[in-house]
Design an enzyme around this catalytic site. Structure first.
Site, PDB file in Angstrom:
ATOM      1  N   GLU A  32      -6.282   7.186  -1.147  1.00 37.18           N
ATOM      2  CA  GLU A  32      -6.218   5.996  -0.302  1.00 37.18           C
ATOM      3  C   GLU A  32      -6.827   4.794  -1.019  1.00 37.18           C
ATOM      4  O   GLU A  32      -6.306   3.677  -0.946  1.00 37.18           O
ATOM      5  CB  GLU A  32      -6.929   6.236   1.030  1.00 37.18           C
ATOM      6  CG  GLU A  32      -6.147   7.076   2.014  1.00 37.18           C
ATOM      7  CD  GLU A  32      -4.792   6.480   2.347  1.00 37.18           C
ATOM      8  OE1 GLU A  32      -4.700   5.262   2.617  1.00 37.18           O
ATOM      9  OE2 GLU A  32      -3.802   7.239   2.315  1.00 37.18           O
ATOM     10  N   HIS A  68       0.836  -1.202   0.000  1.00 38.80           N
ATOM     11  CA  HIS A  68       0.000   0.000   0.000  1.00 38.80           C
ATOM     12  C   HIS A  68       0.876   1.259   0.000  1.00 38.80           C
ATOM     13  O   HIS A  68       0.631   2.195  -0.781  1.00 38.80           O
ATOM     14  CB  HIS A  68      -0.899  -0.029   1.241  1.00 38.80           C
ATOM     15  CG  HIS A  68      -1.648   1.247   1.493  1.00 38.80           C
ATOM     16  ND1 HIS A  68      -2.967   1.430   1.112  1.00 38.80           N
ATOM     17  CD2 HIS A  68      -1.273   2.409   2.109  1.00 38.80           C
ATOM     18  CE1 HIS A  68      -3.361   2.639   1.474  1.00 38.80           C
ATOM     19  NE2 HIS A  68      -2.355   3.251   2.086  1.00 38.80           N
ATOM     20  N   GLU A  69       1.904   1.284   0.830  1.00 45.02           N
ATOM     21  CA  GLU A  69       2.790   2.451   0.902  1.00 45.02           C
ATOM     22  C   GLU A  69       3.607   2.597  -0.377  1.00 45.02           C
ATOM     23  O   GLU A  69       3.809   3.719  -0.864  1.00 45.02           O
ATOM     24  CB  GLU A  69       3.708   2.352   2.122  1.00 45.02           C
ATOM     25  CG  GLU A  69       2.986   2.293   3.462  1.00 45.02           C
ATOM     26  CD  GLU A  69       2.010   3.431   3.675  1.00 45.02           C
ATOM     27  OE1 GLU A  69       2.228   4.529   3.097  1.00 45.02           O
ATOM     28  OE2 GLU A  69       1.027   3.232   4.407  1.00 45.02           O
ATOM     29  N   HIS A 107       1.480   4.296  -2.858  1.00 44.23           N
ATOM     30  CA  HIS A 107       1.493   5.756  -2.718  1.00 44.23           C
ATOM     31  C   HIS A 107       2.689   6.353  -3.441  1.00 44.23           C
ATOM     32  O   HIS A 107       2.568   7.355  -4.154  1.00 44.23           O
ATOM     33  CB  HIS A 107       1.580   6.137  -1.228  1.00 44.23           C
ATOM     34  CG  HIS A 107       0.260   6.170  -0.523  1.00 44.23           C
ATOM     35  ND1 HIS A 107      -0.842   6.840  -1.008  1.00 44.23           N
ATOM     36  CD2 HIS A 107      -0.129   5.617   0.661  1.00 44.23           C
ATOM     37  CE1 HIS A 107      -1.840   6.704  -0.165  1.00 44.23           C
ATOM     38  NE2 HIS A 107      -1.442   5.970   0.856  1.00 44.23           N
TER      39      HIS A 107
END
Length: 294
Positions: free
Chosen positions: A223, A145-146, A149
């Protein structure tokens, strides 16, 4: 004390950069005897609006490491750190970005964040609590997930959005202030009166609150994109499992500094109006969005 020092240095840097830029552009006064110069005013607001967000972006890694006391893993000292480095390296290669710095910050709340001024010079960090309590496939999904980003360029884009918002908040507050001040003063008075400064102050607060809804909406949108990227880089099942684990630990106190909340995988959320101002969508909505992709 370190955070106060960083705050002061950032603001001093903003003032220096903005002053030099305005002088180079030849922008001095936007209010003169002939009235309000909207062109000069827009340039003035844009310089100050973008200076703060861009300088914060450039200092983001340093500020994040200091404010969270993140320890960067240069050489792994145990099996967990080696596994974390290898996992991030694999995810970064799959996402097509350079290996970011990897760190662990000493918080028991389950969280992680990504920051950095571009996708090939980033930092991803995970809390010690998350690393200790989550299953390996869940930690991998969180780091995916990071990495999502970073690969999506969310830090840069969010800074640009904030710069645009800052610009128009300053611009419209000063336009309103000018006209209110004109109505309060007699026609033979030159310059601006106290009414201008009071009105600008009040409307910067009002417009700033309204603008925060726009920034928060964009943050929530990214997100969902980062969750989708995390599911692609790890697996949909693992990403859902990681979010469910975060949901189960919701009651733990939030230990992330306020300036990094938008870049964490999780943040505390209240209902009603506060939900519209939150940087993160409710976890149940994020889980539902991932389930629709199956």
């Amino acid at each position: 004390m370190m955070r106060i020092g960083l705050f002061l240095l950032t603001n001093i840097a903003v003032l220096i950069v903005a002053s030099i830029t305005l002088n180079l552009l030849g922008v001095n006064h936007y209010i003169s005897g002939s009235g309000l110069d909207l062109g000069n005013l827009l340039v003035f607001c844009a310089v100050f609006g973008f200076a703060g967000s861009l300088i914060s972006l450039l200092l983001s890694k340093t500020m994040a490491k200091m404010s969270t006391r993140t320890k960067i893993i240069e050489q792994p000292s145990n099996a967990d750190e080696k596994w974390l480095l290898d996992t991030v390296a694999e995810l970064a290669e799959k996402a097509g970005i350079k290996m970011p710095q990897v760190g662990i910050f000493p918080a028991q709340q389950a969280n992680a964040f990504a920051t950095g001024w571009n996708k090939n010079d980033a930092l991803v960090a995970v809390s010690l609590g998350l690393l200790q309590r989550f299953r390996p496939e869940e930690v991998r999904a969180v780091m995916a997930h990071e990495i999502g980003h970073v690969a999506n360029g969310d830090m840069v884009t969010l800074s640009l959005v904030q710069g645009v918002v800052n610009t128009f908040v300053m611009f419209f507050a000063r336009v309103v202030g000018y006209f209110v001040d004109n109505m309060m003063r007699s026609n033979n008075q030159a310059g601006t009166g106290i009414g201008y400064y009071i009105t600008v102050f009040v409307f910067e607060i009002i417009f700033g609150i309204l603008a925060s809804f726009v920034v928060a909406w964009f943050s929530r949108y990214r997100e969902f994109r980062a969750d989708a990227a995390g599911a692609h880089l790890s697996s949909n099942h693992a990403m859902i499992a990681a979010l469910q684990r975060l949901q189960a630990e919701y009651g733990m106190p939030d230990q992330m500094p306020g300036q990094l909340t938008a870049f964490g995988i999780s943040s505390h959320l209240k209902g009603g109006l506060m939900e519209l101002m939150s940087s993160h969508p409710p976890l149940e909505k994020r889980i539902a969005a991932l389930r629709q992709q199956v």
